[in-house]
Design a protein around this motif. Structure first.
Motif, PDB file in Angstrom:
ATOM      1  N   GLY A   1      -5.243   7.302   2.092  1.00 39.34           N
ATOM      2  CA  GLY A   1      -5.731   7.981   0.619  1.00 39.34           C
ATOM      3  C   GLY A   1      -5.283   9.438   0.661  1.00 39.34           C
ATOM      4  O   GLY A   1      -5.557   9.983  -0.252  1.00 39.34           O
ATOM      5  N   GLY A   2      -4.934   9.955   1.507  1.00 40.81           N
ATOM      6  CA  GLY A   2      -4.553  11.271   1.651  1.00 40.81           C
ATOM      7  C   GLY A   2      -3.202  11.892   1.090  1.00 40.81           C
ATOM      8  O   GLY A   2      -2.418  10.877   0.693  1.00 40.81           O
ATOM      9  N   VAL A   3      -2.947  13.036   1.241  1.00 36.88           N
ATOM     10  CA  VAL A   3      -1.467  13.776   1.015  1.00 36.88           C
ATOM     11  C   VAL A   3      -1.205  14.278   2.112  1.00 36.88           C
ATOM     12  O   VAL A   3      -1.611  15.243   2.602  1.00 36.88           O
TER      13      VAL A   3
ATOM     14  N   SER B   1       1.436   3.961  -2.714  1.00 38.22           N
ATOM     15  CA  SER B   1       1.791   5.232  -2.511  1.00 38.22           C
ATOM     16  C   SER B   1       3.158   5.510  -2.309  1.00 38.22           C
ATOM     17  O   SER B   1       3.531   4.366  -1.737  1.00 38.22           O
ATOM     18  N   ILE B   2       3.745   6.612  -2.525  1.00 36.76           N
ATOM     19  CA  ILE B   2       5.155   6.730  -2.022  1.00 36.76           C
ATOM     20  C   ILE B   2       5.387   8.040  -0.994  1.00 36.76           C
ATOM     21  O   ILE B   2       4.752   8.998  -1.262  1.00 36.76           O
ATOM     22  N   ALA B   3       5.832   7.707  -0.009  1.00 38.75           N
ATOM     23  CA  ALA B   3       6.418   8.780   1.100  1.00 38.75           C
ATOM     24  C   ALA B   3       7.817   8.766   0.841  1.00 38.75           C
ATOM     25  O   ALA B   3       8.564   7.758   1.083  1.00 38.75           O
TER      26      ALA B   3
ATOM     27  N   ARG C   1       0.797  -1.172  -0.069  1.00 40.37           N
ATOM     28  CA  ARG C   1       0.042   0.094   0.001  1.00 40.37           C
ATOM     29  C   ARG C   1       0.794   1.270  -0.105  1.00 40.37           C
ATOM     30  O   ARG C   1       0.328   2.159  -0.816  1.00 40.37           O
ATOM     31  N   LEU C   2       1.947   1.231   0.726  1.00 39.28           N
ATOM     32  CA  LEU C   2       2.641   2.288   0.746  1.00 39.28           C
ATOM     33  C   LEU C   2       4.128   2.029   0.834  1.00 39.28           C
ATOM     34  O   LEU C   2       4.591   1.139   1.550  1.00 39.28           O
ATOM     35  N   VAL C   3       5.137   2.765  -0.014  1.00 40.55           N
ATOM     36  CA  VAL C   3       6.625   2.680   0.185  1.00 40.55           C
ATOM     37  C   VAL C   3       7.002   3.786   0.812  1.00 40.55           C
ATOM     38  O   VAL C   3       7.010   4.887   0.061  1.00 40.55           O
TER      39      VAL C   3
ATOM     40  N   GLY D   1       4.453  12.911  -8.152  1.00 42.09           N
ATOM     41  CA  GLY D   1       3.309  12.229  -7.660  1.00 42.09           C
ATOM     42  C   GLY D   1       3.644  11.498  -6.117  1.00 42.09           C
ATOM     43  O   GLY D   1       2.889  10.662  -5.770  1.00 42.09           O
ATOM     44  N   VAL D   2       4.529  11.828  -5.583  1.00 42.58           N
ATOM     45  CA  VAL D   2       4.974  11.615  -4.372  1.00 42.58           C
ATOM     46  C   VAL D   2       3.602  12.059  -3.138  1.00 42.58           C
ATOM     47  O   VAL D   2       3.280  12.945  -3.383  1.00 42.58           O
ATOM     48  N   ARG D   3       3.362  10.909  -2.339  1.00 39.56           N
ATOM     49  CA  ARG D   3       1.774  11.380  -1.704  1.00 39.56           C
ATOM     50  C   ARG D   3       2.333  11.759  -0.167  1.00 39.56           C
ATOM     51  O   ARG D   3       1.477  12.300   0.710  1.00 39.56           O
ATOM     52  N   GLY D   4       3.664  11.735   0.161  1.00 38.46           N
ATOM     53  CA  GLY D   4       3.966  12.066   1.563  1.00 38.46           C
ATOM     54  C   GLY D   4       5.440  12.528   1.550  1.00 38.46           C
ATOM     55  O   GLY D   4       6.175  11.890   0.911  1.00 38.46           O
ATOM     56  N   PHE D   5       5.613  13.826   2.245  1.00 43.03           N
ATOM     57  CA  PHE D   5       6.793  14.255   2.295  1.00 43.03           C
ATOM     58  C   PHE D   5       7.094  14.356   3.583  1.00 43.03           C
ATOM     59  O   PHE D   5       6.713  15.254   4.439  1.00 43.03           O
ATOM     60  N   PHE D   6       8.358  13.513   4.280  1.00 45.39           N
ATOM     61  CA  PHE D   6       8.584  13.543   5.808  1.00 45.39           C
ATOM     62  C   PHE D   6      10.026  14.246   5.970  1.00 45.39           C
ATOM     63  O   PHE D   6      11.004  13.537   5.798  1.00 45.39           O
ATOM     64  N   PRO D   7      10.191  15.394   6.185  1.00 49.83           N
ATOM     65  CA  PRO D   7      11.605  15.837   6.677  1.00 49.83           C
ATOM     66  C   PRO D   7      12.037  15.193   7.815  1.00 49.83           C
ATOM     67  O   PRO D   7      10.973  14.936   8.756  1.00 49.83           O
TER      68      PRO D   7
END
Length: 259
Positions: free
Chosen positions: A139-141, A95-97, A64-66, A115-121
């Protein structure tokens, strides 16, 4: 014979369970993140690996998520581009984070444009990062910074930050429904935007650099101005999906977490 059948059933269940793939080359960092995620995200199986090449081992699973760590690299670094291509090849439905040592606007925006759906510093508090991962899994961003400085965008006279990259087309054109924002302060508009994403108070507070009590106060003001009984109704009224008589357009089942 019975044991063999039981083992086969367990194997099949394992293959069908949803998976989060964590990719981090540093062993100590990877195992630390893995330990936390397995405690916080108990409903999903988490597998860890050092490189994207190992995604081939789970390509038949329901990934589901990478969550891909890119360290200090920029999004246009050839190594990052290769990793993103491998994720798309092995896990096309995931989805990609991105986990990044950078927290600048250019890096975050470039990630969302790909198209990345999550950005985590890596500067994020762990509880905020976990809440953001839950949002992406649902399913969010998620990203902690405004996706674009709208005060410089033609047609916008008041600050109206959006956390969703999908609110804009690839070339940055506006693709957001018109809202009546004249009754709300700029800060209330920001809180409304986050409420629409379904974010809890703690995550809204972290994203807007506010205390949870201040967020609750803004929500109370918003509810009063919308003549709404709860935060879900306030968002529906604000977005025009709920009429003044309390009947909505097929969104009765929607709800926004209170905290």
């Amino acid at each position: 014979m019975h044991d063999q059948v039981y083992s086969a059933e367990r194997l099949n269940e394992s293959l069908q369970s949803p998976v989060l793939a964590l990719i981090e080359p540093l062993t100590l960092t990877r195992t630390s993140i893995l330990s936390i995620l397995r405690q916080e995200l108990a409903s999903i199986e988490i597998v860890d690996m050092a490189t994207t090449r190992s995604l081939d081992d789970v390509s038949a699973r329901d990934v589901r998520l990478v969550a891909l760590s890119i360290g200090d690299k920029t999004i246009d670094d050839p190594a990052v581009e290769d990793d993103l291509a491998l994720v798309a090849e092995y896990c096309p439905n995931a989805s990609i984070a991105l986990i990044s040592n950078r927290d600048d606007e250019a890096t975050a925006l470039a990630a969302m444009q790909r198209g990345v759906r999550g950005f985590f510093p890596t500067s994020l508090p762990i509880e905020v990062a976990v809440a953001g991962l839950r949002l992406v899994l649902a399913g969010g961003v998620y990203r902690p910074l405004p996706i674009i400085e709208l005060s410089k965008t033609p047609g916008f006279e008041q600050p109206y930050p959006r956390a969703l990259a999908s609110a804009y087309s690839a070339n940055g054109d506006r693709n957001v429904p018109d809202r009546n924002t004249s009754d709300f302060t700029p800060r209330e508009q920001q809180v409304l935007t986050e409420l629409e994403l379904g974010l809890p108070n703690k995550l809204i507070a972290a994203k807007l650099n506010l205390s949870e009590n201040t967020v609750k106060m803004h929500i109370q003001h918003i509810m009063r101005k919308c003549a709404a009984r709860n935060r879900t109704e306030a968002v529906l009224r604000w977005s025009g999906r709920l009429s003044g008589n309390g009947r909505d357009n097929g969104t009765n089942g929607a709800s926004i977490p209170e905290a």
